[in-house]
Write an enzyme that holds these catalytic residues in place. Structure first.
Site, PDB file in Angstrom:
ATOM      1  N   ASP A 387      38.820  62.669  10.825  1.00 33.94           N
ATOM      2  CA  ASP A 387      37.607  61.963  11.243  1.00 33.94           C
ATOM      3  C   ASP A 387      37.247  62.481  12.629  1.00 33.94           C
ATOM      4  O   ASP A 387      37.519  63.632  12.946  1.00 33.94           O
ATOM      5  CB  ASP A 387      37.826  60.446  11.218  1.00 33.94           C
ATOM      6  CG  ASP A 387      36.530  59.668  10.966  1.00 33.94           C
ATOM      7  OD1 ASP A 387      35.593  59.828  11.770  1.00 33.94           O
ATOM      8  OD2 ASP A 387      36.444  58.920   9.980  1.00 33.94           O
ATOM      9  N   HIS A 420      35.189  65.297  12.310  1.00 32.59           N
ATOM     10  CA  HIS A 420      33.761  65.014  12.138  1.00 32.59           C
ATOM     11  C   HIS A 420      32.969  65.363  13.383  1.00 32.59           C
ATOM     12  O   HIS A 420      31.762  65.575  13.306  1.00 32.59           O
ATOM     13  CB  HIS A 420      33.555  63.544  11.778  1.00 32.59           C
ATOM     14  CG  HIS A 420      34.088  63.204  10.418  1.00 32.59           C
ATOM     15  ND1 HIS A 420      33.990  61.934   9.870  1.00 32.59           N
ATOM     16  CD2 HIS A 420      34.712  63.955   9.484  1.00 32.59           C
ATOM     17  CE1 HIS A 420      34.546  61.934   8.667  1.00 32.59           C
ATOM     18  NE2 HIS A 420      34.993  63.139   8.419  1.00 32.59           N
TER      19      HIS A 420
END
Length: 593
Positions: A387, A420
Site C-alpha cells: 500500500d 501505492h
C-alpha cells in the site's frame, strides 16, 4: 601613497574563488538516534549545493569518513539507489544528495563533538559546520527474553515470556530478543525502554485471532470503529483508559513478521535479491489467501459483523503507538502485516531510519503512517509495500476540526520500489496535513510519486508541502496526483461528513526527474461542481520523459515554470479544463491556447 592594508585585502579578494563551497546547516542528532555504541547525524544541504557531491564528518576534530561511503554501510536503500543511477546511461535523472551519517564503534557514556564539511566535485572541503555535541548512553541494563522463559523455537507461543521481560524492564533498559524465532501475540511496551530484535531473530506474529485483544484502540475519538491490538503496541491495556508514553526505541537487525498472509513464490528484484511476494487479497478472497488476516476476519464474522466491515476493521497492524513522545525505529526488517505496517497516532518526534519494508503485495500493507502527529523523520529506508509507503492522515469529516493537524515531517534518502505512493497525504485529511518536506528520494515502480487524495466531504486537506531534488521512474499510474475522487472500498463511513471539500494547496515541486510515468505525468482533479479547486501548486525545473500526459481539472492560481517533456511521440502533453489563473513560463512543449 599606497595603503598596504588595502592592497593586501584586494589581493586576498582576487585570489578567492568566485564560488566557495558552503558548509551544511542544522547538523543535528535525530530524536533518540543514539545508544551506547553509535550516534546518527543528519543535516540540511546549504543553499548553494549544486556542486556538492559528498560530505565529510569529523568527531572531536578527527575525520570519520564520508556520508556516501557510510550510507552504503548502514542504509538498505543505498544499493538500490546506486543501481538506479548506474542504469541511467543518458544522465537524465536528478542526482540526490546523501545527508546523514552513522558514527559506529563509539564508547559508552562518552561525549562526542561533531562537525560536517561539504565536499565539491574537485574534492575541496567547505569550512566546518556548526558543531553538535552528543553523549552516548551508558550500557543499558539487559533483559534477555530467554531468561524469562521464551523458547524462540518458532512454534512455542512466547507472548507471556516476552511481556514479562518488558514488564520487568527498568528505566532505560533494553529488552533483547536474541537469535531465534519468537512466536507471539500482542505485546505492550512502556516508556523509557528499547526493544531490540537482534540479527538472526524474528518476532513472528501468532496466527490465532485470540492472541490479539479485540478491543485494542479507536482510531479517532469520534469513530465507532474499534481495531484489534497490533503485534507491538504502546497503548493502554485497558482501552477505556488514557495513557501517555515517552522515549521508546525499537531497533535491531532482525525481523518483525506479522504472519498476515500466505506467501507466494519469492521474486527476484533488480539486483537479483529475493523479495517476498504475498498473495494479494480482498474481502472476497481472504479465506484463501490469509493466515492471521483470515483468522481475525472469521472471528469477527462469527461474532455477527458483516464481512466487509470485518475485513476493513478487524485485522491487526504490525506496530501501533499512540500518544508517545520521542520514538526511534531503526535497522529492522518488516514483513507481512495482516493490515498496516507501522502506525503512529498522535505521536511527537518519531524517527524511522535504516529499516527495510517488504510487504508487497499484502493488502493494505503500508510502510509507515502518521496521524495527527507532529515531528517525523523518515530516512535511509527501503520500501517495497502493499500500500502507501509513507502516509500522512489527519482525521475524517466534520469532527476532525477538533483534532490537531498532522505536521512537520522530513522524508529523505529513501528508495521506493513498490507501493501505492512514495509520499502520500490522505485520504483522511480533515484536520490538515501540513509542513511536509520530501527530498533526495529515489523511486522505481511505485504506483505514484507524490500522491494526494481526499473527497468532497472529508474537509481539511494538505498544504505547505515541498517535494524536491528526487528521481522517479516507471510509475504504474501518475508521477504526481492531487485528487478529490478517492474511494476506499473497505472504508466505513462512521463519521459526520464535512460540508467542506478536501483541498491541496501551496504545494511546491522542484528539481525532479520523471521517466516513463504510467497514466499521467501530473494529474489534478478538483470538484468544480462543488466549487472545490486545488490551488497554489508550483512546479519548477521538472523534466519528464515519456508519453504520459498532464491532466488538469479543477485547479486555480498555480504556476508551471521550466518544465521539459521529451519522448512524447509528437503529442502535446497538456490537457487542461475547468481551471483558472494558471501561469506557464519556459515550458516545452507549451500548453495550447
Amino acid at each position: 601613497m599606497r595603503n598596504p592594508t588595502l592592497l593586501a585585502t584586494l589581493a586576498m579578494t582576487c585570489s578567492m574563488p568566485l564560488w566557495a563551497v558552503q558548509a551544511p546547516v542544522k547538523v543535528q542528532v535525530p530524536t533518540l538516534a543514539y545508544d551506547d555504541q553509535q550516534i546518527i547525524l543528519v543535516w540540511e544541504k546549504p543553499g548553494n549545493h549544486a556542486d556538492i557531491v559528498d560530505y565529510h564528518v569529523y568527531a572531536n576534530g578527527k575525520l570519520l569518513g564520508s556520508s556516501n561511503t557510510n550510507n552504503g554501510e548502514v542504509s538498505p536503500a543505498k544499493p538500490y539507489i546506486d543501481r538506479f543511477y548506474q542504469q541511467d546511461v543518458h544522465n537524465f535523472h536528478h542526482r540526490i544528495a546523501i545527508h546523514s551519517y552513522t558514527a559506529q564503534g563509539l564508547k559508552p557514556d562518552t561525549e562526542y563533538r561533531f562537525t560536517v564539511r561539504s565536499v565539491d566535485r574537485n574534492g575541496k572541503e567547505s569550512a566546518p559546520s556548526a558543531a553538535v555535541a552528543q553523549r552516548t548512553t551508558p550500557v543499558p541494563a539487559l533483559f534477555d527474553v530467554k531468561r524469562y522463559g521464551a523458547k524462540g523455537d518458532g512454534s512455542t507461543l512466547d507472548t507471556a515470556a516476552i511481556q514479562s521481560a518488558i514488564d520487568a524492564c527498568s528505566v532505560g533498559c533494553k529488552v533483547l530478543l536474541p537469535a531465534g524465532t519468537y512466536k507471539s501475540g500482542a505485546l505492550y511496551l512502556k516508556s523509557n525502554m528499547t526493544l531490540e530484535i537482534a540479527e538472526g531473530a524474528t518476532l513472528l506474529g501468532s496466527e490465532r485471532a485470540e492472541d490479539y485483544p479485540r478491543d485494542g484502540y479507536i482510531q479517532y475519538p469520534y469513530s465507532t470503529t474499534v481495531r484489534p491490538a497490533s503485534l507491538i503496541n504502546a497503548l493502554p491495556r485497558d482501552p477505556r483508559k488514557h495513557q501517555a508514553f515517552e522515549n521508546i526505541r525499537i531497533v535491531g537487525k532482525g525481523t518483525i513478521d506479522g504472519n498476515g498472509w500466505k506467501r507466494n513464490a519469492d521474486v527476484r528484484d533488480e539486483r537479483g535479491q529475493p523479495l517476498p511476494f504475498y498473495l494479494p487479497s480482498d474481502n472476497t478472497r481472504y479465506m484463501h489467501d490469509g493466515v492471521l488476516a483470515k483468522a481475525q476476519v472469521e472471528r469477527a464474522v462469527a461474532e455477527g459483523m458483516n464481512v466487509k466491515d470485518a475485513y476493513g476493521q478487524m485485522r491487526s497492524s504490525l506496530i501501533t503507538l499512540r500518544d508517545v513522545t520521542n520514538v526511534f525505529y531503526g535497522g529492522f526488517t518488516v514483513l507481512n502485516p495482516a493490515y498496516h505496517g507501522i502506525m503512529n497516532l498522535e505521536t511527537r518526534n518519531v524517527v524511522l531510519a535504516n529499516t527495510t519494508h517488504k510487504t508487497y503485495d499484502a493488502n493494505n500493507g503500508d510502510g509507515i503512517e502518521f496521524a495527527n502527529s507532529r515531528g517525523a523523520m523518515v530516512f535511509n529506508n527501503f520500501f517495497d509495500t502493499g500500500d502507501d509507503c509513507v502516509n500522512f492522515a489527519a482525521g475524517t469529516g466534520a469532527d476532525a476540526v477538533h483534532q490537531k493537524a498532522q505536521e512537520d515531517a522530513w522524508i529523505f534518502n529513501n528508495y521506493f520500489r513498490k507501493g501505492h505512493g512514495m509520499v502520500v497525504a490522505g485520504s483522511h485529511t480533515g484536520a490538515w496535513i501540513q509542513n511536509i518536506l520530501a527530498e533526495d528520494n529515489v523511486s522505481d515502480g511505485t504506483d505514484a510519486g507524490l500522491r494526494m487524495k481526499s473527497t468532497n466531504f472529508m474537509g481539511g486537506g494538505a498544504r505547505h508541502v515541498t517535494f524536491r531534488d528526487s528521481a522517479i521512474r516507471n510509475t504504474v499510474k501518475q508521477a504526481f496526483i492531487f485528487t478529490l475522487d478517492y474511494n476506499d472500498p473497505n472504508a466505513k463511513l462512521d463519521y459526520k461528513r464535512s460540508t467542506v471539500a478536501g483541498q491541496f494547496r501551496d504545494i511546491n515541486v522542484s528539481d525532479v526527474s520523471v521517466e516513463n510515468a504510467g497514466t499521467a505525468a501530473i494529474e489534478v482533479k478538483g470538484d468544480s461542481q462543488h466549487n472545490a479547486f486545488h490551488q497554489g501548486l508550483v512546479f519548477e525545473r521538472v523534466r519528464f520523459s515519456g508519453p504520459a500526459p498532464v491532466k488538469i481539472e479543477g485547479l486555480k492560481d498555480s504556476r508551471f515554470d521550466n518544465l521539459r517533456f521529451s519522448e512524447t511521440n509528437g503529442a502535446n502533453p497538456w490537457q487542461v479544463s475547468n481551471s483558472q489563473g494558471l501561469a506557464f513560463s519556459d515550458v516545452e512543449p507549451a500548453p495550447k491556447p
